[in-house]
Design a protein around this motif. Structure first.
Motif, PDB file in Angstrom:
ATOM      1  N   THR A 182       2.375  21.396  -1.544  1.00 48.22           N
ATOM      2  CA  THR A 182       3.254  21.220  -0.386  1.00 48.22           C
ATOM      3  C   THR A 182       3.258  22.503   0.448  1.00 48.22           C
ATOM      4  N   GLN A 183       3.283  23.630  -0.253  1.00 47.33           N
ATOM      5  CA  GLN A 183       3.290  24.925   0.451  1.00 47.33           C
ATOM      6  C   GLN A 183       2.033  25.073   1.310  1.00 47.33           C
ATOM      7  N   VAL A 184       0.887  24.745   0.702  1.00 49.14           N
ATOM      8  CA  VAL A 184      -0.381  24.861   1.443  1.00 49.14           C
ATOM      9  C   VAL A 184      -0.378  23.917   2.648  1.00 49.14           C
ATOM     10  N   ARG A 185       0.160  22.697   2.425  1.00 52.52           N
ATOM     11  CA  ARG A 185       0.212  21.732   3.514  1.00 52.52           C
ATOM     12  C   ARG A 185       1.086  22.265   4.653  1.00 52.52           C
ATOM     13  N   ASN A 186       2.259  22.832   4.306  1.00 54.75           N
ATOM     14  CA  ASN A 186       3.153  23.382   5.332  1.00 54.75           C
ATOM     15  C   ASN A 186       2.489  24.522   6.090  1.00 54.75           C
ATOM     16  N   LEU A 187       1.759  25.345   5.347  1.00 54.16           N
ATOM     17  CA  LEU A 187       1.075  26.471   5.988  1.00 54.16           C
ATOM     18  C   LEU A 187       0.066  25.968   7.012  1.00 54.16           C
ATOM     19  N   ASP A 193       0.258  24.488  14.616  1.00 56.00           N
ATOM     20  CA  ASP A 193       1.278  24.714  15.662  1.00 56.00           C
ATOM     21  C   ASP A 193       0.976  25.990  16.442  1.00 56.00           C
ATOM     22  N   ARG A 194       0.637  27.025  15.688  1.00 55.93           N
ATOM     23  CA  ARG A 194       0.344  28.325  16.335  1.00 55.93           C
ATOM     24  C   ARG A 194      -0.858  28.202  17.278  1.00 55.93           C
ATOM     25  N   LEU A 195      -1.894  27.507  16.804  1.00 54.33           N
ATOM     26  CA  LEU A 195      -3.088  27.330  17.652  1.00 54.33           C
ATOM     27  C   LEU A 195      -2.716  26.598  18.943  1.00 54.33           C
ATOM     28  N   ALA A 196      -1.839  25.581  18.797  1.00 49.90           N
ATOM     29  CA  ALA A 196      -1.400  24.822  19.974  1.00 49.90           C
ATOM     30  C   ALA A 196      -0.626  25.745  20.925  1.00 49.90           C
ATOM     31  N   ASP A 197       0.229  26.614  20.340  1.00 49.64           N
ATOM     32  CA  ASP A 197       1.004  27.577  21.147  1.00 49.64           C
ATOM     33  C   ASP A 197       0.064  28.453  21.967  1.00 49.64           C
ATOM     34  N   ILE A 198      -0.991  28.937  21.265  1.00 50.24           N
ATOM     35  CA  ILE A 198      -1.931  29.827  21.957  1.00 50.24           C
ATOM     36  C   ILE A 198      -2.577  29.078  23.125  1.00 50.24           C
ATOM     37  N   GLY A 199      -2.930  27.799  22.851  1.00 51.02           N
ATOM     38  CA  GLY A 199      -3.520  26.960  23.904  1.00 51.02           C
ATOM     39  C   GLY A 199      -2.588  26.860  25.099  1.00 51.02           C
ATOM     40  N   ASP A 200      -1.290  26.595  24.821  1.00 51.59           N
ATOM     41  CA  ASP A 200      -0.285  26.455  25.894  1.00 51.59           C
ATOM     42  C   ASP A 200      -0.176  27.754  26.690  1.00 51.59           C
ATOM     43  N   THR A 245       0.218  39.027  18.687  1.00 51.94           N
ATOM     44  CA  THR A 245       1.191  38.511  17.705  1.00 51.94           C
ATOM     45  C   THR A 245       0.614  37.289  17.003  1.00 51.94           C
ATOM     46  N   ALA A 246       0.027  36.383  17.803  1.00 54.45           N
ATOM     47  CA  ALA A 246      -0.521  35.163  17.214  1.00 54.45           C
ATOM     48  C   ALA A 246      -1.634  35.491  16.227  1.00 54.45           C
ATOM     49  N   ARG A 247      -2.452  36.525  16.604  1.00 54.22           N
ATOM     50  CA  ARG A 247      -3.541  36.907  15.694  1.00 54.22           C
ATOM     51  C   ARG A 247      -2.978  37.368  14.339  1.00 54.22           C
ATOM     52  N   CYS A 248      -1.920  38.195  14.416  1.00 57.96           N
ATOM     53  CA  CYS A 248      -1.293  38.689  13.183  1.00 57.96           C
ATOM     54  C   CYS A 248      -0.746  37.529  12.360  1.00 57.96           C
ATOM     55  N   GLU A 249      -0.050  36.618  13.082  1.00 56.86           N
ATOM     56  CA  GLU A 249       0.555  35.488  12.372  1.00 56.86           C
ATOM     57  C   GLU A 249      -0.521  34.637  11.700  1.00 56.86           C
ATOM     58  N   LEU A 250      -1.617  34.407  12.436  1.00 54.01           N
ATOM     59  CA  LEU A 250      -2.692  33.590  11.876  1.00 54.01           C
ATOM     60  C   LEU A 250      -3.314  34.257  10.646  1.00 54.01           C
ATOM     61  N   GLN A 251      -3.436  35.601  10.750  1.00 54.59           N
ATOM     62  CA  GLN A 251      -3.995  36.350   9.625  1.00 54.59           C
ATOM     63  C   GLN A 251      -3.112  36.154   8.376  1.00 54.59           C
ATOM     64  N   THR A 252      -1.763  36.322   8.595  1.00 53.03           N
ATOM     65  CA  THR A 252      -0.820  36.171   7.470  1.00 53.03           C
ATOM     66  C   THR A 252      -0.908  34.757   6.904  1.00 53.03           C
ATOM     67  N   LEU A 253      -0.933  33.774   7.829  1.00 54.67           N
ATOM     68  CA  LEU A 253      -1.001  32.388   7.370  1.00 54.67           C
ATOM     69  C   LEU A 253      -2.264  32.138   6.552  1.00 54.67           C
ATOM     70  N   GLY A 260      -2.206  30.197  -1.822  1.00 51.25           N
ATOM     71  CA  GLY A 260      -1.723  28.869  -2.230  1.00 51.25           C
ATOM     72  C   GLY A 260      -2.837  28.058  -2.869  1.00 51.25           C
ATOM     73  N   LEU A 261      -4.029  28.095  -2.250  1.00 53.31           N
ATOM     74  CA  LEU A 261      -5.154  27.321  -2.794  1.00 53.31           C
ATOM     75  C   LEU A 261      -5.561  27.852  -4.172  1.00 53.31           C
ATOM     76  N   ALA A 262      -5.517  29.198  -4.292  1.00 51.40           N
ATOM     77  CA  ALA A 262      -5.859  29.791  -5.595  1.00 51.40           C
ATOM     78  C   ALA A 262      -4.849  29.339  -6.648  1.00 51.40           C
TER      79      ALA A 262
END
Ligand SMILES: Nc1nc2c(ncn2[C@@H]2O[C@H](COP(=O)(O)OP(=O)(O)OP(=O)(O)O)[C@@H](O)[C@H]2O)c(=O)[nH]1
Length: 442
Positions: A182-187, A193-200, A245-253, A260-262
């Motif tokens: 579930t955690q991986v799915r939420n991530l 969402d973030r990618l869509a934000d960047i697009g907007d 900011t988005a780059r950092c967030e994406l990196q963390t995600l 999570g996958l591990a």
């Protein structure tokens, strides 16, 4: 004694037939008539008591689902508890009861067999549906074994205990696995969402630039350019900050989702491992009884097909209770692990070891004749005299008694185990710390 009028006897006999709910057949009527007329032969009191006991003990088994049978048993017991119950009426009641019981017993047997077949089918079906769920294998195997005859209570209880243990561990691991998934799915959802934000953000930046460009074409004085430039600079700076900011967030995600996958992978392994535990003794790491039964089944087929001998050695630690009492239960546990560690040193690749009970172990020695197997056990005894078990710097000598049986052609491993068990007890009786070969006719 005053003789009764036959018509009164006949009336009372009919009443009694009715009260006992007996069919008005000539035999029933004759028996009840005799009883009322005082011609009855009393049934011996001890026999009546025994039949009552038999019915009392049998009630839970045979009258559970058949109310009429239960009533008949109660009626019979009530009759037999009376002083001097009449033999012919007792016989009559018993006859009727037996007749009903024969059908009820058949029904019970059919019901049990059908339920077992049904359970077997369900298990097979689950196994077929869960090809990918390796972790289910352990439980399904155990359930399959449980449904095979002979259906004994200790056998079922043993399997129930093992299953409960594995199910508990697997439920825990499965829950954690679901959480991690579930955690991986939420991530992933956040990532999208973030990618869509960047697009907007990109689109609105482009719109703003275009608006500025249009206004620039309409500029007639130089001083009108300055606010436009400022607007472009501010929008670009904001865009650059949002991108960073988005780059950092994406990196963390990305890092979180990799973790999570591990975790999901690790938990998958854990599930498979707990399934293996169903065949393994958790305390010593060797096979448990079920694991050994499986190994024995396979090895008997293999060695008999290859025409090579195979031995089973049953080994029971000597005076283990005294060791526990003197050094404590924990020391006892370590002593078992010590025995296994030493045993592994003398085992060949093809040999297998299992813990069959508390301080009882079984060796499986393929390609070995009985005298050689006896020698192997003696070698283990000698090894234990040089490799002491150390408890709080005290050297504790561990000894055992063993019985060795070579599986005869056409003999089942269960029969060979019985012979090995007898030989082991003979070794105990002969003074312990010795190895005995089982005779073929034991
Ligand atoms: N520490 C420990 N003790 C156990 C375990 N399983 C069984 N036991 C103990 O082993 C003891 C076996 O006692 P007995 O059956 O009397 O056998 P014994 O004392 O070895 O006597 P003999 O077989 O005649 O030599 C019992 O006290 C059990 O509680 C275990 O996993 N750990």
């Amino acid at each position: 004694m005053v003789e009764k009028n036959p018509s009164i006897i006949a009336r009372e006999a009919l009443k009694l037939l009715f009260a006992r709910q007996l069919a008005p057949t000539p035999e029933n009527y004759q028996a009840v008539y005799g009883e009322v007329a005082g011609m009855a032969i009393p049934i011996p009191a001890s026999l009546a008591r025994q039949i009552v006991h038999l019915l009392e003990f049998g009630q839970p088994a045979f009258a559970g689902r058949d109310e009429r049978l239960h009533e008949m048993a109660e009626q019979l017991m009530h009759f037999l508890r009376q002083p001097s119950p009449d033999l012919s009426t007792a016989e009559l009641l018993l006859q009727n009861f037996n007749h009903r019981l024969s059908f009820a017993a058949q029904d019970e047997a059919q019901l049990r067999d059908t339920l077992l077949r049904l359970l077997g089918l369900i298990i097979q079906n689950i196994a077929a549906l869960c090809l990918d769920d390796q972790w289910l294998e352990g439980q399904l195997d155990a359930l399959q074994t449980a449904t095979e005859p002979p259906l004994t209570l200790p056998h079922l209880q043993d399997i129930e205990l093992r299953l409960k243990d594995v199910i508990f561990k697997q439920t825990e691991a499965k829950e954690r696995l679901v959480q991690a998934q579930t955690q991986v799915r939420n991530l992933l959802a956040t990532f999208i969402d973030r990618l869509a934000d960047i697009g907007d953000t990109n689109t609105s930046y482009h719109d703003q630039l275009e608006r500025c460009a249009t206004r620039l074409t309409q500029v007639s004085h130089l001083h009108e350019i300055t606010p436009l430039l400022e607007e472009v600079m501010t929008a670009t700076r904001a865009m650059s900050e949002r991108c960073s900011t988005a780059r950092c967030e994406l990196q963390t995600l990305r890092e979180q989702s990799e973790q999570g996958l591990a975790e999901v992978e690790r938990l998958r392994h854990e599930l498979v491992h707990t399934s293996v535990l169903a065949r393994q003794d958790s305390q010593t790491g060797v096979l448990n009884r079920r694991g050994m039964d499986e190994a024995l089944e396979q090895e008997v087929i293999r060695t008999q097909a290859a025409g090579v001998p195979m031995c089973i050695a049953l080994l029971d630690l000597d005076n283990f209770k005294a060791l526990n009492d003197r050094l404590g239960h924990e020391a006892g546990d370590k002593a078992l692990q010590h025995l296994v560690a030493v045993a592994k040193q003398i085992m060949r690749n093809q040999d297998q070891l299992a813990r069959y009970g508390g301080e009882e172990f079984v060796f499986l020695l393929p390609g070995t004749q009985v005298q050689q197997a006896v020698e192997v056990m003696k070698r283990l005894q000698r090894k234990l005299t040089t490799r002491y078990f150390l408890q709080d710097s005290e050297r504790v000598l561990i000894t055992f008694s063993a019985g060795v049986a070579e599986i005869a052609p056409n003999e089942s491993y269960q029969q060979a185990l019985v012979r090995a068990d007898r030989a082991m007890y003979a070794a105990k009786r002969a003074g312990k710390n010795r190895v005995m070969a089982a005779s073929m006719d034991a």
